[in-house]
Scaffold this motif. Structure first.
Motif, PDB file in Angstrom:
ATOM      1  N   HIS A  13      -0.682  -3.502  -0.030  1.00 10.29           N
ATOM      2  CA  HIS A  13      -1.221  -2.755   1.112  1.00 10.29           C
ATOM      3  C   HIS A  13      -1.970  -3.646   2.092  1.00 10.29           C
ATOM      4  O   HIS A  13      -2.007  -3.377   3.292  1.00 10.29           O
ATOM      5  CB  HIS A  13      -2.118  -1.609   0.630  1.00 10.29           C
ATOM      6  N   VAL A  16       0.574  -5.088   4.353  1.00  5.31           N
ATOM      7  CA  VAL A  16       1.021  -4.082   5.317  1.00  5.31           C
ATOM      8  C   VAL A  16       0.060  -4.033   6.504  1.00  5.31           C
ATOM      9  O   VAL A  16       0.475  -4.041   7.667  1.00  5.31           O
ATOM     10  CB  VAL A  16       1.145  -2.691   4.664  1.00  5.31           C
ATOM     11  N   THR A  20       1.330  -5.626  10.052  1.00  7.03           N
ATOM     12  CA  THR A  20       1.458  -4.636  11.116  1.00  7.03           C
ATOM     13  C   THR A  20       0.588  -5.037  12.306  1.00  7.03           C
ATOM     14  O   THR A  20       1.016  -4.982  13.467  1.00  7.03           O
ATOM     15  CB  THR A  20       1.042  -3.241  10.613  1.00  7.03           C
ATOM     16  N   LYS A  67       6.208   1.377  -1.230  1.00  4.71           N
ATOM     17  CA  LYS A  67       5.769   2.778  -1.161  1.00  4.71           C
ATOM     18  C   LYS A  67       5.996   3.332   0.238  1.00  4.71           C
ATOM     19  O   LYS A  67       6.418   4.487   0.400  1.00  4.71           O
ATOM     20  CB  LYS A  67       4.294   2.879  -1.542  1.00  4.71           C
ATOM     21  N   LEU A  68       5.728   2.525   1.226  1.00  2.00           N
ATOM     22  CA  LEU A  68       5.975   2.920   2.618  1.00  2.00           C
ATOM     23  C   LEU A  68       7.463   3.133   2.849  1.00  2.00           C
ATOM     24  O   LEU A  68       7.877   4.111   3.498  1.00  2.00           O
ATOM     25  CB  LEU A  68       5.430   1.837   3.543  1.00  2.00           C
ATOM     26  N   LEU A  93       6.605   8.334  12.980  1.00  2.00           N
ATOM     27  CA  LEU A  93       5.814   7.168  12.602  1.00  2.00           C
ATOM     28  C   LEU A  93       5.349   6.421  13.841  1.00  2.00           C
ATOM     29  O   LEU A  93       6.050   6.359  14.851  1.00  2.00           O
ATOM     30  CB  LEU A  93       6.638   6.222  11.733  1.00  2.00           C
ATOM     31  N   ILE A  97       4.265   0.683  13.143  1.00  2.00           N
ATOM     32  CA  ILE A  97       4.755   0.756  11.765  1.00  2.00           C
ATOM     33  C   ILE A  97       6.277   0.608  11.750  1.00  2.00           C
ATOM     34  O   ILE A  97       6.838  -0.111  10.918  1.00  2.00           O
ATOM     35  CB  ILE A  97       4.338   2.077  11.092  1.00  2.00           C
ATOM     36  N   MET A 101       8.434  -2.315   9.847  1.00  2.00           N
ATOM     37  CA  MET A 101       9.501  -2.024   8.883  1.00  2.00           C
ATOM     38  C   MET A 101      10.832  -2.619   9.327  1.00  2.00           C
ATOM     39  O   MET A 101      11.593  -3.164   8.518  1.00  2.00           O
ATOM     40  CB  MET A 101       9.634  -0.518   8.692  1.00  2.00           C
ATOM     41  N   GLN A 293      -2.033   6.949   9.549  1.00  2.00           N
ATOM     42  CA  GLN A 293      -0.743   7.207   8.911  1.00  2.00           C
ATOM     43  C   GLN A 293      -0.568   6.336   7.668  1.00  2.00           C
ATOM     44  O   GLN A 293      -0.109   6.812   6.618  1.00  2.00           O
ATOM     45  CB  GLN A 293       0.389   6.948   9.901  1.00  2.00           C
ATOM     46  N   LEU A 294      -0.951   5.067   7.764  1.00  2.00           N
ATOM     47  CA  LEU A 294      -0.847   4.188   6.601  1.00  2.00           C
ATOM     48  C   LEU A 294      -1.760   4.646   5.475  1.00  2.00           C
ATOM     49  O   LEU A 294      -1.384   4.599   4.296  1.00  2.00           O
ATOM     50  CB  LEU A 294      -1.177   2.747   7.000  1.00  2.00           C
ATOM     51  N   ILE A 297      -0.101   7.614   3.781  1.00  3.92           N
ATOM     52  CA  ILE A 297       1.086   7.263   2.993  1.00  3.92           C
ATOM     53  C   ILE A 297       0.741   6.397   1.790  1.00  3.92           C
ATOM     54  O   ILE A 297       1.253   6.604   0.687  1.00  3.92           O
ATOM     55  CB  ILE A 297       2.116   6.539   3.884  1.00  3.92           C
ATOM     56  N   LEU A 298      -0.134   5.413   1.977  1.00  3.34           N
ATOM     57  CA  LEU A 298      -0.430   4.442   0.918  1.00  3.34           C
ATOM     58  C   LEU A 298      -1.631   4.823   0.066  1.00  3.34           C
ATOM     59  O   LEU A 298      -1.891   4.176  -0.959  1.00  3.34           O
ATOM     60  CB  LEU A 298      -0.671   3.057   1.526  1.00  3.34           C
TER      61      LEU A 298
END
Length: 312
Positions: A13, A16, A20, A67-68, A93, A97, A101, A293-294, A297-298
Protein backbone atom coordinates in the motif's frame (compact mmCIF):
# COMPACT_ATOMS: atom_id res chain seq x y z
CA UNK A 1 22.89 -1.94 7.00
CA UNK A 2 22.23 -4.03 3.89
CA UNK A 3 19.47 -6.28 5.24
CA UNK A 4 16.63 -4.21 3.76
CA UNK A 5 15.41 -5.33 0.31
CA UNK A 6 12.50 -3.52 -1.27
CA UNK A 7 11.60 -6.70 -3.16
CA UNK A 8 9.86 -7.88 0.02
CA UNK A 9 7.60 -4.81 -0.04
CA UNK A 10 7.07 -4.20 -3.76
CA UNK A 11 3.50 -3.30 -4.63
CA UNK A 12 2.36 -2.81 -1.03
CA UNK A 13 0.00 0.00 0.00
CA UNK A 14 2.93 2.36 0.57
CA UNK A 15 4.08 1.79 -3.02
CA UNK A 16 0.55 2.50 -4.23
CA UNK A 17 0.60 5.87 -2.45
CA UNK A 18 4.15 6.70 -3.48
CA UNK A 19 3.80 5.75 -7.13
CA UNK A 20 0.35 7.26 -7.62
CA UNK A 21 1.70 10.54 -6.25
CA UNK A 22 4.91 10.27 -8.28
CA UNK A 23 3.04 9.76 -11.56
CA UNK A 24 0.69 12.66 -10.83
CA UNK A 25 3.69 14.95 -10.19
CA UNK A 26 5.54 13.85 -13.31
CA UNK A 27 2.52 14.27 -15.57
CA UNK A 28 2.43 17.95 -14.61
CA UNK A 29 6.16 18.64 -14.52
CA UNK A 30 6.76 17.06 -17.92
CA UNK A 31 4.26 19.30 -19.67
CA UNK A 32 6.91 22.01 -19.98
CA UNK A 33 9.38 21.99 -22.87
CA UNK A 34 12.42 22.62 -20.66
CA UNK A 35 14.31 19.46 -19.74
CA UNK A 36 13.63 17.91 -16.33
CA UNK A 37 16.21 16.06 -14.23
CA UNK A 38 14.79 13.49 -11.82
CA UNK A 39 16.79 12.12 -8.89
CA UNK A 40 15.90 8.94 -6.99
CA UNK A 41 18.06 8.81 -3.87
CA UNK A 42 17.16 5.21 -2.96
CA UNK A 43 16.39 3.49 -6.24
CA UNK A 44 16.34 -0.18 -5.24
CA UNK A 45 16.44 -2.86 -7.94
CA UNK A 46 14.06 -1.04 -10.28
CA UNK A 47 11.87 -4.00 -11.30
CA UNK A 48 10.26 -6.66 -9.11
CA UNK A 49 8.51 -9.98 -9.64
CA UNK A 50 5.30 -10.28 -7.64
CA UNK A 51 5.51 -14.05 -8.14
CA UNK A 52 9.12 -14.08 -6.96
CA UNK A 53 10.48 -15.47 -3.71
CA UNK A 54 10.80 -12.13 -1.93
CA UNK A 55 7.35 -10.76 -2.77
CA UNK A 56 5.61 -14.06 -2.10
CA UNK A 57 7.38 -14.40 1.25
CA UNK A 58 5.94 -11.13 2.53
CA UNK A 59 2.67 -11.18 0.58
CA UNK A 60 2.45 -7.39 0.96
CA UNK A 61 1.36 -6.77 -2.62
CA UNK A 62 -1.81 -8.75 -1.86
CA UNK A 63 -2.94 -5.87 0.36
CA UNK A 64 -1.71 -3.20 -2.02
CA UNK A 65 -1.51 -3.25 -5.81
CA UNK A 66 -3.07 -6.71 -6.20
CA UNK A 67 -5.97 -5.81 -3.91
CA UNK A 68 -6.59 -2.69 -5.97
CA UNK A 69 -6.43 -4.76 -9.14
CA UNK A 70 -8.93 -7.31 -7.77
CA UNK A 71 -11.31 -4.53 -6.76
CA UNK A 72 -11.20 -2.98 -10.22
CA UNK A 73 -11.84 -6.32 -11.89
CA UNK A 74 -14.55 -7.47 -9.45
CA UNK A 75 -15.94 -4.57 -7.42
CA UNK A 76 -17.91 -5.64 -4.33
CA UNK A 77 -21.66 -5.19 -4.05
CA UNK A 78 -22.57 -1.69 -2.82
CA UNK A 79 -23.21 -1.32 0.90
CA UNK A 80 -26.64 -0.29 2.20
CA UNK A 81 -25.16 2.96 3.49
CA UNK A 82 -22.14 3.60 1.27
CA UNK A 83 -19.49 6.03 2.45
CA UNK A 84 -18.65 9.18 0.52
CA UNK A 85 -15.55 7.41 -0.83
CA UNK A 86 -17.62 4.42 -1.94
CA UNK A 87 -20.03 6.72 -3.75
CA UNK A 88 -17.07 8.42 -5.42
CA UNK A 89 -15.71 5.05 -6.57
CA UNK A 90 -19.12 4.13 -7.97
CA UNK A 91 -18.95 7.25 -10.12
CA UNK A 92 -15.51 6.22 -11.38
CA UNK A 93 -11.96 5.74 -10.20
CA UNK A 94 -9.88 8.88 -9.80
CA UNK A 95 -7.85 9.65 -12.95
CA UNK A 96 -4.52 9.37 -11.09
CA UNK A 97 -5.42 5.86 -9.89
CA UNK A 98 -6.34 4.83 -13.44
CA UNK A 99 -3.07 6.31 -14.67
CA UNK A 100 -1.12 4.35 -12.07
CA UNK A 101 -2.86 1.07 -12.91
CA UNK A 102 -2.40 1.57 -16.64
CA UNK A 103 1.28 2.32 -16.23
CA UNK A 104 1.92 -0.80 -14.14
CA UNK A 105 -0.05 -2.85 -16.69
CA UNK A 106 2.22 -1.55 -19.45
CA UNK A 107 5.11 -3.53 -17.94
CA UNK A 108 3.16 -6.79 -18.25
CA UNK A 109 1.68 -8.92 -20.99
CA UNK A 110 -2.08 -8.56 -21.30
CA UNK A 111 -3.80 -10.38 -18.45
CA UNK A 112 -0.56 -10.82 -16.50
CA UNK A 113 0.45 -8.85 -13.41
CA UNK A 114 3.70 -10.49 -12.37
CA UNK A 115 6.05 -7.54 -12.91
CA UNK A 116 5.91 -4.50 -10.68
CA UNK A 117 7.93 -1.43 -11.68
CA UNK A 118 9.79 0.47 -9.00
CA UNK A 119 10.22 4.22 -9.08
CA UNK A 120 13.18 4.17 -11.54
CA UNK A 121 11.18 2.42 -14.25
CA UNK A 122 8.02 4.43 -13.61
CA UNK A 123 10.02 7.64 -13.97
CA UNK A 124 11.94 6.54 -17.07
CA UNK A 125 8.75 5.39 -18.81
CA UNK A 126 7.34 8.93 -18.56
CA UNK A 127 10.45 10.97 -19.43
CA UNK A 128 10.99 12.74 -22.73
CA UNK A 129 14.14 12.48 -24.83
CA UNK A 130 15.78 15.54 -23.25
CA UNK A 131 15.01 14.61 -19.65
CA UNK A 132 17.53 12.92 -17.37
CA UNK A 133 17.32 10.39 -14.53
CA UNK A 134 19.94 9.91 -11.82
CA UNK A 135 19.55 6.75 -9.74
CA UNK A 136 21.40 6.28 -6.45
CA UNK A 137 21.60 2.88 -4.78
CA UNK A 138 24.17 1.73 -2.23
CA UNK A 139 23.06 -1.88 -1.64
CA UNK A 140 25.64 -4.00 -3.56
CA UNK A 141 23.19 -6.63 -4.84
CA UNK A 142 20.44 -4.17 -5.71
CA UNK A 143 22.93 -1.91 -7.50
CA UNK A 144 23.97 -4.76 -9.79
CA UNK A 145 20.37 -5.76 -10.43
CA UNK A 146 19.35 -2.15 -11.06
CA UNK A 147 22.22 -1.62 -13.52
CA UNK A 148 21.30 -4.83 -15.39
CA UNK A 149 17.63 -3.88 -15.51
CA UNK A 150 18.37 -0.36 -16.74
CA UNK A 151 20.76 -1.71 -19.40
CA UNK A 152 17.82 -3.52 -21.01
CA UNK A 153 16.16 -0.17 -21.68
CA UNK A 154 19.02 0.94 -23.93
CA UNK A 155 18.35 4.45 -22.65
CA UNK A 156 21.94 5.54 -23.22
CA UNK A 157 23.00 8.62 -21.29
CA UNK A 158 19.46 9.48 -20.23
CA UNK A 159 19.73 7.25 -17.16
CA UNK A 160 22.72 7.06 -14.82
CA UNK A 161 23.08 4.40 -12.10
CA UNK A 162 25.34 5.49 -9.26
CA UNK A 163 26.45 3.20 -6.45
CA UNK A 164 26.51 5.99 -3.90
CA UNK A 165 24.80 7.19 -0.77
CA UNK A 166 21.98 9.21 -2.30
CA UNK A 167 21.82 11.60 0.63
CA UNK A 168 25.35 12.76 -0.18
CA UNK A 169 25.60 11.95 -3.88
CA UNK A 170 22.84 14.32 -4.93
CA UNK A 171 24.78 17.36 -3.73
CA UNK A 172 27.10 17.49 -6.73
CA UNK A 173 24.17 17.59 -9.18
CA UNK A 174 22.25 20.54 -7.76
CA UNK A 175 21.36 22.81 -9.38
CA UNK A 176 20.86 20.81 -12.62
CA UNK A 177 21.84 22.38 -15.99
CA UNK A 178 18.28 23.22 -17.08
CA UNK A 179 17.34 24.30 -13.54
CA UNK A 180 14.31 22.02 -13.33
CA UNK A 181 14.37 19.00 -11.04
CA UNK A 182 12.28 16.51 -9.09
CA UNK A 183 13.98 14.77 -6.18
CA UNK A 184 12.36 11.61 -4.82
CA UNK A 185 13.71 10.27 -1.54
CA UNK A 186 12.28 7.11 -0.03
CA UNK A 187 14.89 5.54 2.23
CA UNK A 188 14.10 2.30 4.03
CA UNK A 189 14.44 4.01 7.44
CA UNK A 190 15.99 0.72 8.51
CA UNK A 191 18.82 2.80 9.93
CA UNK A 192 17.48 5.11 12.64
CA UNK A 193 19.37 8.18 11.48
CA UNK A 194 17.69 8.01 8.03
CA UNK A 195 14.89 10.09 9.57
CA UNK A 196 17.24 12.94 10.37
CA UNK A 197 19.30 12.51 7.21
CA UNK A 198 16.36 12.85 4.83
CA UNK A 199 15.38 16.17 6.43
CA UNK A 200 19.00 17.37 6.34
CA UNK A 201 19.25 16.39 2.67
CA UNK A 202 16.15 18.41 1.76
CA UNK A 203 17.41 21.39 3.77
CA UNK A 204 20.78 21.31 1.98
CA UNK A 205 19.11 20.81 -1.42
CA UNK A 206 16.86 23.82 -0.94
CA UNK A 207 19.93 25.98 -0.33
CA UNK A 208 21.57 24.65 -3.50
CA UNK A 209 18.41 24.71 -5.64
CA UNK A 210 15.43 26.45 -4.08
CA UNK A 211 12.96 25.93 -6.94
CA UNK A 212 13.25 22.15 -7.22
CA UNK A 213 10.37 19.85 -6.30
CA UNK A 214 11.26 17.61 -3.34
CA UNK A 215 9.18 14.53 -2.51
CA UNK A 216 9.85 12.47 0.61
CA UNK A 217 8.13 9.19 1.42
CA UNK A 218 8.00 8.30 5.12
CA UNK A 219 6.44 5.54 7.25
CA UNK A 220 3.82 6.39 9.85
CA UNK A 221 4.68 4.14 12.76
CA UNK A 222 4.69 4.50 16.56
CA UNK A 223 8.13 6.01 16.96
CA UNK A 224 8.96 9.69 17.47
CA UNK A 225 11.51 9.88 14.65
CA UNK A 226 8.85 8.94 12.10
CA UNK A 227 6.47 11.65 13.30
CA UNK A 228 9.33 14.16 13.26
CA UNK A 229 9.81 13.86 9.49
CA UNK A 230 6.65 15.65 8.26
CA UNK A 231 6.77 18.11 11.17
CA UNK A 232 10.37 19.12 10.44
CA UNK A 233 9.79 19.27 6.68
CA UNK A 234 6.78 21.53 7.23
CA UNK A 235 8.89 23.84 9.40
CA UNK A 236 11.66 23.81 6.81
CA UNK A 237 9.26 24.67 3.97
CA UNK A 238 7.59 27.42 5.98
CA UNK A 239 10.89 29.04 6.95
CA UNK A 240 12.02 28.85 3.32
CA UNK A 241 8.80 30.45 2.10
CA UNK A 242 7.94 27.40 0.03
CA UNK A 243 4.61 25.73 -0.66
CA UNK A 244 4.18 22.23 0.71
CA UNK A 245 1.78 19.32 0.57
CA UNK A 246 1.50 16.36 2.95
CA UNK A 247 -0.55 13.33 1.90
CA UNK A 248 -1.10 10.25 4.07
CA UNK A 249 -2.75 6.87 3.57
CA UNK A 250 -3.69 4.71 6.55
CA UNK A 251 -4.96 1.17 5.94
CA UNK A 252 -5.24 -0.20 9.49
CA UNK A 253 -4.69 0.45 13.16
CA UNK A 254 -1.14 0.73 14.46
CA UNK A 255 -2.00 -0.82 17.83
CA UNK A 256 -0.29 -4.04 18.88
CA UNK A 257 -2.48 -7.08 19.41
CA UNK A 258 -1.94 -10.50 20.94
CA UNK A 259 -2.74 -14.01 19.72
CA UNK A 260 -4.39 -16.76 21.79
CA UNK A 261 -1.06 -17.66 23.36
CA UNK A 262 -0.52 -14.08 24.46
CA UNK A 263 2.29 -13.41 22.00
CA UNK A 264 2.42 -9.89 20.59
CA UNK A 265 1.34 -9.54 16.97
CA UNK A 266 2.92 -6.59 15.23
CA UNK A 267 0.61 -5.05 12.63
CA UNK A 268 3.26 -4.35 10.00
CA UNK A 269 3.25 -0.97 8.30
CA UNK A 270 -0.15 0.61 9.00
CA UNK A 271 0.30 3.91 7.15
CA UNK A 272 2.70 6.11 5.23
CA UNK A 273 2.96 9.61 3.85
CA UNK A 274 4.34 11.70 1.01
CA UNK A 275 5.63 15.17 1.85
CA UNK A 276 6.25 17.43 -1.13
CA UNK A 277 7.94 20.83 -1.16
CA UNK A 278 7.18 22.99 -4.21
CA UNK A 279 4.40 20.61 -5.33
CA UNK A 280 2.73 20.95 -8.74
CA UNK A 281 -0.40 23.07 -8.34
CA UNK A 282 -2.54 20.26 -9.77
CA UNK A 283 -1.45 17.69 -7.18
CA UNK A 284 -3.69 18.60 -4.24
CA UNK A 285 -6.98 18.27 -6.12
CA UNK A 286 -5.84 15.03 -7.74
CA UNK A 287 -4.94 13.42 -4.40
CA UNK A 288 -8.03 14.75 -2.61
CA UNK A 289 -10.09 12.68 -5.05
CA UNK A 290 -7.81 9.64 -5.18
CA UNK A 291 -6.73 9.02 -1.59
CA UNK A 292 -10.18 8.52 -0.02
CA UNK A 293 -10.82 5.96 -2.76
CA UNK A 294 -7.55 4.18 -1.99
CA UNK A 295 -8.38 4.14 1.73
CA UNK A 296 -11.81 2.66 0.93
CA UNK A 297 -10.37 -0.04 -1.32
CA UNK A 298 -7.16 -0.91 0.56
CA UNK A 299 -8.46 -0.40 4.10
CA UNK A 300 -8.10 -3.41 6.39
CA UNK A 301 -10.15 -2.16 9.32
CA UNK A 302 -12.28 0.76 10.47
CA UNK A 303 -9.19 2.91 11.01
CA UNK A 304 -8.48 3.24 7.28
CA UNK A 305 -8.36 6.88 6.24
CA UNK A 306 -6.40 9.48 4.29
CA UNK A 307 -5.41 13.12 4.60
CA UNK A 308 -4.19 15.83 2.26
CA UNK A 309 -2.82 19.00 3.85
CA UNK A 310 -1.07 21.91 2.24
CA UNK A 311 0.38 25.29 3.08
CA UNK A 312 2.78 28.01 2.06
Amino acid sequence: MFSYRHAFHAGNHADVLKHTTLIAMLRHLLQKDTALTVFDTHAGAGLYRLDGEYAETSGEAANGFLKLLTFINTPPAPAKKPSAAAKSIAEGLAPVIKDYMDLVASFNNKGSHKVYPGSPFIIQRLLGERDKLKLFEIHPTDTKTLAANIAQLEAGRQVAVLREDGFEGIKKFLPPPARRALVLSDPSYEIKNDYARVVAMVADSLVRFATGTYAVWYPIIPRPEAHDVPRKLKTLATKSGKKWLNATLTVKSSKLTADEAGDVIRPGLPASGMFIINPPHTLKAALQLALPQLAEILGQDQHATSTVESGG
